[in-house]
Design an enzyme around this catalytic site. Structure first.
Site, PDB file in Angstrom:
ATOM      1  N   SER A 196       0.797  -1.375  -0.030  1.00 19.45           N
ATOM      2  CA  SER A 196       0.099  -0.201   0.019  1.00 19.45           C
ATOM      3  C   SER A 196       0.693   1.305   0.012  1.00 19.45           C
ATOM      4  O   SER A 196       1.566   1.239   0.979  1.00 19.45           O
ATOM      5  CB  SER A 196      -0.976  -0.080   1.156  1.00 19.45           C
ATOM      6  OG  SER A 196      -1.192   1.253   1.680  1.00 19.45           O
ATOM      7  N   GLY A 197       0.606   2.180  -1.049  1.00 21.83           N
ATOM      8  CA  GLY A 197       1.126   3.469  -0.882  1.00 21.83           C
ATOM      9  C   GLY A 197       1.038   4.220   0.244  1.00 21.83           C
ATOM     10  O   GLY A 197       1.917   4.833   0.925  1.00 21.83           O
ATOM     11  N   LEU A 198      -0.248   4.202   0.665  1.00 20.42           N
ATOM     12  CA  LEU A 198      -0.503   4.897   1.982  1.00 20.42           C
ATOM     13  C   LEU A 198       0.168   4.514   3.081  1.00 20.42           C
ATOM     14  O   LEU A 198       1.013   5.255   3.864  1.00 20.42           O
ATOM     15  CB  LEU A 198      -1.926   4.948   2.497  1.00 20.42           C
ATOM     16  CG  LEU A 198      -2.586   5.339   3.563  1.00 20.42           C
ATOM     17  CD1 LEU A 198      -2.078   6.946   3.980  1.00 20.42           C
ATOM     18  CD2 LEU A 198      -3.900   5.053   3.916  1.00 20.42           C
ATOM     19  N   ASP A 240       1.182  -1.029  -5.148  1.00 18.82           N
ATOM     20  CA  ASP A 240       0.349   0.283  -5.315  1.00 18.82           C
ATOM     21  C   ASP A 240       1.415   1.095  -6.017  1.00 18.82           C
ATOM     22  O   ASP A 240       2.286   1.625  -5.322  1.00 18.82           O
ATOM     23  CB  ASP A 240      -0.003   0.800  -4.175  1.00 18.82           C
ATOM     24  CG  ASP A 240      -0.892   2.148  -4.181  1.00 18.82           C
ATOM     25  OD1 ASP A 240      -0.827   2.540  -5.351  1.00 18.82           O
ATOM     26  OD2 ASP A 240      -1.336   2.556  -3.107  1.00 18.82           O
ATOM     27  N   GLU A 281      -2.992   4.139 -11.015  1.00 16.69           N
ATOM     28  CA  GLU A 281      -4.225   4.744 -10.904  1.00 16.69           C
ATOM     29  C   GLU A 281      -4.072   6.125 -11.799  1.00 16.69           C
ATOM     30  O   GLU A 281      -2.975   6.707 -12.038  1.00 16.69           O
ATOM     31  CB  GLU A 281      -4.381   5.425  -9.641  1.00 16.69           C
ATOM     32  CG  GLU A 281      -3.397   6.519  -8.914  1.00 16.69           C
ATOM     33  CD  GLU A 281      -3.407   6.405  -7.392  1.00 16.69           C
ATOM     34  OE1 GLU A 281      -3.522   5.583  -6.863  1.00 16.69           O
ATOM     35  OE2 GLU A 281      -3.702   7.724  -7.022  1.00 16.69           O
ATOM     36  N   ASP A 285       0.795   3.845  -7.390  1.00 15.09           N
ATOM     37  CA  ASP A 285       0.151   5.190  -7.577  1.00 15.09           C
ATOM     38  C   ASP A 285      -0.006   5.718  -9.114  1.00 15.09           C
ATOM     39  O   ASP A 285      -0.476   4.651  -9.797  1.00 15.09           O
ATOM     40  CB  ASP A 285       1.266   6.224  -6.708  1.00 15.09           C
ATOM     41  CG  ASP A 285       1.194   6.016  -5.412  1.00 15.09           C
ATOM     42  OD1 ASP A 285       0.198   5.655  -4.827  1.00 15.09           O
ATOM     43  OD2 ASP A 285       2.026   6.653  -4.722  1.00 15.09           O
ATOM     44  N   LYS A 322       0.351  12.393  -6.811  1.00 15.91           N
ATOM     45  CA  LYS A 322      -1.141  12.156  -6.628  1.00 15.91           C
ATOM     46  C   LYS A 322      -1.260  12.401  -5.235  1.00 15.91           C
ATOM     47  O   LYS A 322      -0.323  12.695  -4.649  1.00 15.91           O
ATOM     48  CB  LYS A 322      -1.516  10.617  -6.929  1.00 15.91           C
ATOM     49  CG  LYS A 322      -0.650   9.739  -6.319  1.00 15.91           C
ATOM     50  CD  LYS A 322      -0.426   9.364  -4.920  1.00 15.91           C
ATOM     51  CE  LYS A 322      -1.781   9.108  -3.986  1.00 15.91           C
ATOM     52  NZ  LYS A 322      -2.071   7.670  -4.236  1.00 15.91           N
ATOM     53  N   ASN A 368      -3.626  11.065  -1.808  1.00 18.96           N
ATOM     54  CA  ASN A 368      -4.605   9.754  -1.195  1.00 18.96           C
ATOM     55  C   ASN A 368      -6.121  10.356  -1.822  1.00 18.96           C
ATOM     56  O   ASN A 368      -6.401  11.118  -1.478  1.00 18.96           O
ATOM     57  CB  ASN A 368      -4.154   9.672   0.356  1.00 18.96           C
ATOM     58  CG  ASN A 368      -5.241   8.598   0.622  1.00 18.96           C
ATOM     59  OD1 ASN A 368      -6.078   8.546   1.207  1.00 18.96           O
ATOM     60  ND2 ASN A 368      -4.718   7.214   0.578  1.00 18.96           N
ATOM     61  N   SER A 369      -6.783   9.050  -2.097  1.00 19.60           N
ATOM     62  CA  SER A 369      -7.934   9.186  -2.587  1.00 19.60           C
ATOM     63  C   SER A 369      -8.912   9.672  -1.463  1.00 19.60           C
ATOM     64  O   SER A 369     -10.054  10.304  -1.925  1.00 19.60           O
ATOM     65  CB  SER A 369      -8.533   8.049  -3.096  1.00 19.60           C
ATOM     66  OG  SER A 369      -7.589   7.638  -4.126  1.00 19.60           O
ATOM     67  N   ARG A 418      -6.249   1.401 -12.221  1.00 18.64           N
ATOM     68  CA  ARG A 418      -7.207   1.812 -11.100  1.00 18.64           C
ATOM     69  C   ARG A 418      -7.876   3.049 -11.817  1.00 18.64           C
ATOM     70  O   ARG A 418      -7.353   3.996 -11.936  1.00 18.64           O
ATOM     71  CB  ARG A 418      -6.192   2.241  -9.694  1.00 18.64           C
ATOM     72  CG  ARG A 418      -7.084   3.011  -8.713  1.00 18.64           C
ATOM     73  CD  ARG A 418      -6.269   2.780  -7.536  1.00 18.64           C
ATOM     74  NE  ARG A 418      -6.723   4.118  -6.810  1.00 18.64           N
ATOM     75  CZ  ARG A 418      -6.059   3.931  -5.416  1.00 18.64           C
ATOM     76  NH1 ARG A 418      -5.180   3.030  -5.117  1.00 18.64           N
ATOM     77  NH2 ARG A 418      -6.162   5.139  -4.741  1.00 18.64           N
ATOM     78  N   ASP A 448       0.871  10.536   1.863  1.00 19.36           N
ATOM     79  CA  ASP A 448       0.614   9.526   0.884  1.00 19.36           C
ATOM     80  C   ASP A 448       0.306  10.498  -0.446  1.00 19.36           C
ATOM     81  O   ASP A 448      -0.828  10.652  -1.074  1.00 19.36           O
ATOM     82  CB  ASP A 448      -0.564   8.890   0.903  1.00 19.36           C
ATOM     83  CG  ASP A 448      -0.952   7.641  -0.148  1.00 19.36           C
ATOM     84  OD1 ASP A 448      -0.143   7.728  -0.906  1.00 19.36           O
ATOM     85  OD2 ASP A 448      -1.979   7.235  -0.182  1.00 19.36           O
ATOM     86  N   HIS A 463     -12.560   2.218  -7.611  1.00 14.88           N
ATOM     87  CA  HIS A 463     -12.116   2.907  -6.196  1.00 14.88           C
ATOM     88  C   HIS A 463     -13.379   3.581  -6.084  1.00 14.88           C
ATOM     89  O   HIS A 463     -13.931   4.341  -6.976  1.00 14.88           O
ATOM     90  CB  HIS A 463     -10.908   3.518  -6.035  1.00 14.88           C
ATOM     91  CG  HIS A 463     -10.286   3.434  -4.534  1.00 14.88           C
ATOM     92  ND1 HIS A 463     -10.863   2.620  -3.584  1.00 14.88           N
ATOM     93  CD2 HIS A 463      -9.521   4.436  -4.224  1.00 14.88           C
ATOM     94  CE1 HIS A 463     -10.294   2.990  -2.539  1.00 14.88           C
ATOM     95  NE2 HIS A 463      -9.451   4.019  -2.924  1.00 14.88           N
TER      96      HIS A 463
HETATM   97  C1  SPV Z   1      -3.336   2.484  -0.630  1.00 17.70           C
HETATM   98  O1  SPV Z   1      -3.463   1.519   0.155  1.00 17.70           O
HETATM   99  O2  SPV Z   1      -2.479   3.318  -0.592  1.00 17.70           O
HETATM  100  C2  SPV Z   1      -4.396   2.786  -1.762  1.00 17.70           C
HETATM  101  C3  SPV Z   1      -5.710   2.463  -1.238  1.00 17.70           C
HETATM  102  O3  SPV Z   1      -4.321   3.431  -2.633  1.00 17.70           O
HETATM  103  S1  SPV Z   1      -6.445   3.864  -0.892  1.00 17.70           S
HETATM  104  O4  SPV Z   1      -5.732   4.356   0.530  1.00 17.70           O
HETATM  105  O5  SPV Z   1      -7.726   3.592  -0.295  1.00 17.70           O
HETATM  106  O6  SPV Z   1      -6.697   4.844  -1.486  1.00 17.70           O
HETATM  107 MG    MG Z   2      -2.157   4.132  -2.507  1.00 18.75          MG
END
Ligand code: SPV
Ligand code: MG
Length: 302
Positions: free
Chosen positions: A55-57, A94, A123, A96, A129, A131-132, A165, A67, A196
């Site tokens: 996971s990027g986050l 991930d 994505e 990104d 980017k 974080n979503s 994504r 993130d 997502h």
């Molecule tokens: C991550 O885990 O970094 C993701 C998922 O991209 S989210 O944080 O839900 O966007």
């Molecule tokens: Mg991410």
């Protein structure tokens, strides 16, 4: 990296794109557990997970970054290598938005593959980017330009699982835009679509799945719509569920509680029964293997 240095023999089958491809394309619902370092990867592997989500986050957070592409792509690659060695599991990374244009995206994919990842998820946003789940500024990439990023990765690392994504729902566009993008990304060579959403229910995800009609496997991240029963995803023929950040969030809770108690109690006696034993630490990182290797390789009198 030394062969067999980690507790898991390097298993090329597990690590190959094939194993992750099978999980993502099989008709059974699969799960990928978040990990963000070697330790969390080993814990997920020992819990029984068959695949990991880098996971990027979570990787950013564990490095003390936001993130928002504050961590460099080489830092991410380094972490993924530790996760691969410590778990032996297939890893979907991930990626990104690919850290730039098609050229940065394909370089990222090549290096991830070399260091043990099985798949990369890109994505359709720009660099950097965000974080979503943070704010409302999520400008989408141009469909053709992003498709070029996907094609470049597919052409350069064909054995890697490529997940496209779609951020259209996150960015406030409707289902039509999401479906249009999914079609374009399928044409560009994606192996699966990650759709997502940040809604607290799964309606828009399930609507997407209905209209997408199984053209490519669907991957979802139910962080915000976590109350949805898993049966809804099986009924909708979702391919893979990513539990995207719970190792990182669990670690935060545990570390906060432990730090707070040690601070207040000026002692570690109170928390001792609550924390992992040192034997658990040694077991997770397979110290036994090292001591039998010492028996085999060190001179007997040493
Ligand atoms: C991550 O885990 O970094 C993701 C998922 O991209 S989210 O944080 O839900 O966007
Ligand atoms: Mg991410």
């Amino acid at each position: 990296m030394l062969p067999n240095h980690s507790q898991h023999k390097i298993n090329s089958d597990e690590r190959s794109g094939q194993s992750l491809r099978h999980l993502i394309t099989s008709s059974d619902l699969s799960f990928a557990m978040e990990a963000h370092d070697g330790l969390s990867a080993a814990i997920a592997q020992q819990a029984g997970f068959k695949a990991l989500w880098a996971s990027g986050l979570s990787i950013s957070s564990s490095l003390g970054y936001r993130d928002a592409n504050e961590a460099s792509w080489t830092q991410v690659v380094d972490v993924v290598e530790r996760m691969a060695d410590a778990s032996g599991l297939p890893i979907l990374v991930d990626g990104d938005s690919g850290f730039g244009n098609f050229n940065n995206a394909r370089l990222l994919a090549v290096k991830l593959r070399q260091r043990g990842a099985s798949g990369v998820c890109l994505e359709d946003k720009g660099f950097p980017k965000m974080n979503s789940f943070v704010g409302n500024r999520h400008p989408l990439a141009d469909v053709d330009e992003f498709s070029g990023r996907l094609r470049a990765v597919k052409d350069t690392v064909p054995d890697m699982v490529l997940v496209a994504r779609i951020e259209a729902l996150i960015a406030g566009y409707g289902l039509d835009e999401a479906l249009l993008r999914a079609d374009a990304y399928a044409d560009a060579g994606a192996d699966a679509i990650l759709i997502h959403s940040r809604k607290s229910d799964a309606t828009e995800i399930l609507d997407f799945a209905r209209q997408w009609a199984d053209k490519l496997p669907i991957v979802i991240v139910p962080t915000k719509y976590y109350k949805t029963p898993i049966s809804a995803y099986r009924d909708a023929k979702i391919s893979t569920v990513i539990w995207a950040n719970h190792n990182m969030r669990a670690a935060i809770s545990a570390m906060r509680t432990t730090c707070g108690r040690i601070m207040a109690e000026e002692s570690i006696a109170g928390v001792e029964p609550e924390v992992a034993t040192l034997e658990e630490v040694f077991g997770l990182l397979n110290y036994d293997e090292l001591s039998s290797a010492e028996d085999r390789y060190l001179p007997k009198h040493a």
